[in-house]
Design a protein around this motif. Structure first.
Motif, PDB file in Angstrom:
ATOM      1  N   ILE A   1       5.807   0.961   4.172  1.00 37.32           N
ATOM      2  CA  ILE A   1       3.930   0.962   4.184  1.00 37.32           C
ATOM      3  C   ILE A   1       4.487  -1.103   3.384  1.00 37.32           C
ATOM      4  CG2 ILE A   1       2.808   0.546   2.274  1.00 37.32           C
ATOM      5  CD1 ILE A   1       2.629   3.552   2.279  1.00 37.32           C
TER       6      ILE A   1
ATOM      7  N   LEU B   1      -6.270   2.893   2.763  1.00 38.11           N
ATOM      8  CA  LEU B   1      -6.227   4.155   2.861  1.00 38.11           C
ATOM      9  C   LEU B   1      -7.245   4.220   3.583  1.00 38.11           C
ATOM     10  CD1 LEU B   1      -3.944   6.658   3.324  1.00 38.11           C
ATOM     11  CD2 LEU B   1      -4.556   6.385   0.741  1.00 38.11           C
TER      12      LEU B   1
ATOM     13  N   SER C   1      -2.008  10.419  -1.222  1.00 36.85           N
ATOM     14  CA  SER C   1      -2.913   9.254  -0.693  1.00 36.85           C
ATOM     15  C   SER C   1      -2.502   8.476  -2.036  1.00 36.85           C
ATOM     16  CB  SER C   1      -4.385  10.045  -1.035  1.00 36.85           C
ATOM     17  OG  SER C   1      -4.951  10.807   0.191  1.00 36.85           O
TER      18      SER C   1
ATOM     19  N   PHE D   1     -10.053   2.670  -0.979  1.00 36.14           N
ATOM     20  CA  PHE D   1      -9.882   3.884  -0.433  1.00 36.14           C
ATOM     21  C   PHE D   1     -11.004   4.409   0.168  1.00 36.14           C
ATOM     22  CE2 PHE D   1     -10.204   8.364  -1.286  1.00 36.14           C
ATOM     23  CZ  PHE D   1      -9.406   9.452  -0.543  1.00 36.14           C
TER      24      PHE D   1
ATOM     25  N   ILE E   1       1.300   6.036  -1.720  1.00 36.14           N
ATOM     26  CA  ILE E   1       0.678   4.967  -0.390  1.00 36.14           C
ATOM     27  C   ILE E   1      -0.178   4.573  -1.655  1.00 36.14           C
ATOM     28  CG2 ILE E   1      -0.924   4.946   1.542  1.00 36.14           C
ATOM     29  CD1 ILE E   1       0.127   7.551   2.478  1.00 36.14           C
ATOM     30  N   LEU E   2      -1.176   4.182  -2.038  1.00 28.93           N
ATOM     31  CA  LEU E   2      -1.988   3.859  -2.582  1.00 28.93           C
ATOM     32  C   LEU E   2      -1.161   2.899  -3.622  1.00 28.93           C
ATOM     33  CD1 LEU E   2      -5.816   5.092  -3.028  1.00 28.93           C
ATOM     34  CD2 LEU E   2      -5.034   3.407  -2.017  1.00 28.93           C
TER      35      LEU E   2
ATOM     36  N   ASP F   1      -3.594   8.796   6.127  1.00 30.28           N
ATOM     37  CA  ASP F   1      -3.652  10.115   5.047  1.00 30.28           C
ATOM     38  C   ASP F   1      -4.693  11.189   6.171  1.00 30.28           C
ATOM     39  OD1 ASP F   1      -3.263  12.451   4.140  1.00 30.28           O
ATOM     40  OD2 ASP F   1      -3.055  11.774   2.325  1.00 30.28           O
TER      41      ASP F   1
ATOM     42  N   TYR G   1      -3.804   2.199   6.860  1.00 28.45           N
ATOM     43  CA  TYR G   1      -2.853   3.700   6.435  1.00 28.45           C
ATOM     44  C   TYR G   1      -3.920   4.913   6.839  1.00 28.45           C
ATOM     45  CZ  TYR G   1       1.080   0.732   6.167  1.00 28.45           C
ATOM     46  OH  TYR G   1       2.286   0.134   5.955  1.00 28.45           O
TER      47      TYR G   1
END
Length: 336
Positions: free
Chosen positions: A24, A54, A41, A79, A44-45, A32, A30
């Motif tokens: 990342i 995301l 998630s 997000f 990743i965040l 999910d 990205y």
């Protein structure tokens, strides 16, 4: 997003391995592809910077509702969540104005919240309505399909999607039970189907599988078929690679051989397995269309499988988008 990870019974499989595989970037974009309850998630965040983004999707309305509740609570502008199938990934990206992404994560199969809720009809361990739809707002339930499908259709599904050797006698027993009930009244609950299948398998099997419920393969087959899981997977793999930037990563976690076979063959094909080769040396010819380089195949370790039995069959496959999609580009370490 930490609250998502705290949900009882929800243990994201290969969490660190999958997120690390995406490599990342703080300002990257990205996807999910299966939000579930947000475990992947969240990870990743946690690695994204303020400029990162995301996009999550899920076909399950309950998962989407959980994501929207979190989004309202936190107001995290990085997000977004969409109620969509894998096959709709391209439309979701277009709606968000995203032309290309830096990584796509797909966590396949059924989630722990879906399995653990008897009202969803995925599990034979607790009696509930025989539904099995990941999105109950679309399509036909397992009960509806079993009450109208022919014996041959049922046998084909149980054999092809469940790899069940007793598919034919199971189909015969289902149709016979259906004939004994009022029209459409048979197979309203998971318990009814599980007991019938278990009876057939136990009568036929000389060597029962230790530790596996006799209804496992039949339930798997019906779930995969009704939700068109393999077709959705095949479609999203192409879309994901189409939308990956050079050096972007595709990471896929599968849980049974049918899924993993599709992923393995796709990566092999996109890595040049079927590309033209020099007849003498066997090397790829210059200019052959190659989009991916295989990076890794990862299995869960004993610590994870010990704490989460559902992780035992998991396989993570990772591939990287090549710079120009042609033979001769730098290729990462291959994986079998």
């Amino acid at each position: 997003m930490d609250a998502m990870n705290a949900e009882p019974g929800h243990l994201p499989v290969l969490l660190e391995e999958a997120v690390m595989a995406l490599r990342i970037r703080a300002d990257g974009v990205y996807v999910d592809g299966t939000f579930g309850r947000g475990g992947h998630s969240a990870a990743i965040l946690a690695r994204l910077g303020r400029a990162g983004r995301l996009l999550a999707i899920d076909r399950d309305p309950e998962a989407v509702a959980a994501a929207r509740r979190w989004q309202e609570e936190t107001g995290d502008a990085r997000f977004s969540i969409a109620h969509a199938r894998f096959s709709e990934l391209g439309d979701v990206l277009d709606d968000q104005g995203v032309a290309a992404v830096d990584g796509v994560l797909l966590d396949l199969g059924v989630s722990s919240p879906q399995l653990d809720d008897p009202s969803r009809g995925f599990s034979f361990r607790a009696d509930g309505p025989l539904d099995m739809r990941m999105d109950p707002t679309r399509g036909m339930s397992a009960s509806e399909w079993l009450n109208k499908a022919s014996e041959d259709e049922i046998a084909e599904v149980v054999r092809d999607y469940g790899e069940e050797r007793f598919a034919v006698p199971i189909a015969k027993a289902i149709v016979a039970r259906r004939g004994d009930a009022d029209a459409g009244a048979a197979f309203q609950t998971t318990g009814e189907l599980a007991r019938l299948v278990a009876g057939v398998v136990r009568r036929r099997s000389k060597r029962p599988e230790v530790g596996k419920d006799p209804a496992t393969r039949t339930f798997q087959a019906l779930r995969i078929f009704l939700n068109q899981e393999l077709e959705e997977l095949a479609g999203v793999l192409n879309t994901a690679v189409d939308r990956l930037r050079p050096e972007g990563r595709l990471a896929v976690i599968s849980f049974h051989s049918l899924e993993d076979r599709i992923v393995k063959r796709f990566i092999a094909r996109e890595s040049g397995r079927d590309a033209p080769r020099d007849p003498v040396r066997g090397t790829l010819l210059p200019g052959a269309p190659i989009r991916l380089a295989p990076v890794a195949r990862v299995l869960p370790g004993p610590l994870e499988t010990g704490g989460n039995p559902r992780a035992r069959s998991a396989v993570l496959r990772v591939a990287e988008r090549l710079d120009d999609g042609l033979a001769g580009s730098p290729v990462a370490t291959g994986a079998q």
